[in-house]
Design a protein around this motif. Structure first.
Motif, short mmCIF file in Angstrom:
data_model
loop_
_atom_site.label_atom_id
_atom_site.label_comp_id
_atom_site.label_asym_id
_atom_site.label_seq_id
_atom_site.Cartn_x
_atom_site.Cartn_y
_atom_site.Cartn_z
N GLN A 148 65.51 108.09 78.43
CA GLN A 148 65.96 107.04 79.34
C GLN A 148 64.72 106.48 80.02
O GLN A 148 63.67 107.12 80.04
CB GLN A 148 66.94 107.56 80.38
CG GLN A 148 66.38 108.64 81.31
CD GLN A 148 67.41 109.09 82.32
OE1 GLN A 148 68.55 109.36 81.97
NE2 GLN A 148 67.00 109.18 83.58
N LEU B 273 63.54 103.87 83.44
CA LEU B 273 63.80 102.98 84.56
C LEU B 273 62.74 101.89 84.56
O LEU B 273 61.55 102.16 84.66
CB LEU B 273 63.77 103.76 85.87
CG LEU B 273 64.18 102.99 87.14
CD1 LEU B 273 65.66 102.60 87.08
CD2 LEU B 273 63.91 103.83 88.39
N LEU C 63 68.14 100.67 84.46
CA LEU C 63 67.99 101.95 83.78
C LEU C 63 68.39 101.79 82.32
O LEU C 63 69.55 101.47 82.01
CB LEU C 63 68.87 103.01 84.46
CG LEU C 63 68.85 104.42 83.85
CD1 LEU C 63 67.45 105.03 83.93
CD2 LEU C 63 69.87 105.32 84.54
N LYS D 86 79.34 109.13 86.78
CA LYS D 86 77.89 109.22 86.67
C LYS D 86 77.20 107.93 87.12
O LYS D 86 76.05 107.96 87.57
CB LYS D 86 77.49 109.57 85.23
CG LYS D 86 77.83 111.00 84.85
CD LYS D 86 77.31 111.37 83.48
CE LYS D 86 77.61 112.85 83.16
NZ LYS D 86 77.11 113.23 81.82
N THR E 12 75.79 107.76 90.73
CA THR E 12 74.50 108.35 91.10
C THR E 12 73.35 107.89 90.19
O THR E 12 72.26 108.45 90.25
CB THR E 12 74.59 109.89 91.06
OG1 THR E 12 75.02 110.31 89.75
CG2 THR E 12 75.59 110.40 92.09
N ALA E 13 73.60 106.90 89.34
CA ALA E 13 72.56 106.41 88.44
C ALA E 13 71.42 105.77 89.24
O ALA E 13 71.63 105.19 90.31
CB ALA E 13 73.14 105.40 87.46
N GLU E 14 70.20 105.89 88.71
CA GLU E 14 69.01 105.39 89.41
C GLU E 14 68.96 103.87 89.49
O GLU E 14 68.31 103.30 90.37
CB GLU E 14 67.75 105.88 88.71
CG GLU E 14 67.52 107.37 88.75
CD GLU E 14 66.25 107.75 88.03
OE1 GLU E 14 65.16 107.64 88.64
OE2 GLU E 14 66.33 108.14 86.85
N GLY E 15 69.61 103.19 88.55
CA GLY E 15 69.57 101.74 88.54
C GLY E 15 70.77 101.19 87.80
O GLY E 15 71.64 101.94 87.34
N TYR E 16 70.83 99.87 87.71
CA TYR E 16 71.89 99.22 86.93
C TYR E 16 71.63 99.54 85.45
O TYR E 16 70.53 99.32 84.95
CB TYR E 16 71.87 97.72 87.18
CG TYR E 16 73.03 96.98 86.54
CD1 TYR E 16 74.18 96.68 87.27
CD2 TYR E 16 72.98 96.59 85.20
CE1 TYR E 16 75.25 96.01 86.68
CE2 TYR E 16 74.03 95.93 84.60
CZ TYR E 16 75.17 95.64 85.35
OH TYR E 16 76.23 94.99 84.76
N LYS F 270 78.12 98.09 87.50
CA LYS F 270 76.91 98.89 87.52
C LYS F 270 76.33 99.14 86.14
O LYS F 270 75.40 99.94 85.98
CB LYS F 270 77.20 100.24 88.19
CG LYS F 270 77.63 100.10 89.65
CD LYS F 270 77.90 101.46 90.29
CE LYS F 270 78.31 101.28 91.75
NZ LYS F 270 78.58 102.59 92.41
N GLN F 271 76.87 98.45 85.11
CA GLN F 271 76.45 98.75 83.74
C GLN F 271 76.78 97.58 82.83
O GLN F 271 77.83 96.97 82.95
CB GLN F 271 77.19 100.01 83.28
CG GLN F 271 76.99 100.42 81.84
CD GLN F 271 77.61 101.79 81.58
OE1 GLN F 271 76.91 102.79 81.57
NE2 GLN F 271 78.92 101.84 81.39
#
Length: 221
Positions: A132, A134, A139, A149, A152-156, A186-187
């Motif tokens: 993965q 960032l 992300l 999940k 809590t993901a670090e980014g979109y 978010k994705q």
């Protein structure tokens, strides 16, 4: 949202993304092409199994990538997994030859479930490998994340794997399933870049923004 020749520009988290009918994204700020599920080597995989597949399909996908590079002049390509479909076969030589034409281009592969070729072969071609990555607010993954999940993901999240499609119906009861870019809160799930891949009609929520891919343009659905 802006229509451009052969694509549709959208803004996401203050970043400008050009959705392309070639089923890739050009990210302007990063000067990056993003593509998922190219599945190079799938033609060779099927031919090896005795299934008749036109030999030029593999070169077609590489030719499309070449055209996108010449048009948009990216500094990098980010492949969101499943760049190569199977273990080493003769189609790898086509990819190696293609890579040698773009030696200054940074190539990043987020490894997918089909990326089983030994890392050293990619590293010999100067392909950067990650599980993965960032990059700015985004992300890069291969598999989509669950709703839990994503919290809590670090980014979109940018991902592939599913080969998303959207099913449309006409007045005469005709149906068509288009590959699509599926943007959630978010994705985003990208369509499969490879021509020799299928697509799965998915269910989407009311908040999703879906962009269907036609031969030469993107349409908002």
């Amino acid at each position: 949202m802006t229509m451009t020749t052969g694509g549709m520009e959208i803004e996401l988290l203050n970043q400008h993304l050009l959705l392309l009918p070639q089923k890739a994204i050009y990210w302007k700020e990063e000067k990056a092409l993003i593509a998922a599920d190219v599945h190079l080597g799938k033609v060779g995989h099927f031919r090896k199994a005795g299934i008749a597949v036109p030999r030029d399909m593999e070169q077609d996908d590489l030719a499309v990538l070449s055209d996108l590079i010449h048009e948009h002049r990216p500094e990098k390509i980010i492949f969101l997994g499943d760049l190569f479909h199977s273990d080493m076969n003769n189609d790898w030589e086509w990819f190696a030859m293609w890579r040698r034409h773009f030696v200054k281009l940074k190539i990043i592969l987020i490894k997918g479930n089909h990326d089983i070729i030994h890392d050293r072969h990619y590293l010999e071609l100067d392909v950067e490998l990650h599980k993965q990555l960032l990059v700015g607010p985004f992300l890069m993954l291969h598999h989509p994340l669950t709703e839990e999940k994503l919290e809590t993901a670090e980014g979109y999240v940018f991902c592939g794997h599913i080969h998303p499609g959207v099913s449309l119906s006409g007045r005469a009861r005709q149906h068509i399933t288009l590959p699509c870019f599926a943007f959630g809160d978010k994705q985003v799930i990208l369509p499969s870049f490879g021509k020799f891949t299928g697509k799965v009609a998915m269910r989407y929520s009311g908040n999703d923004q879906i962009y269907g891919v036609l031969k030469d343009k993107i349409i908002a659905i």
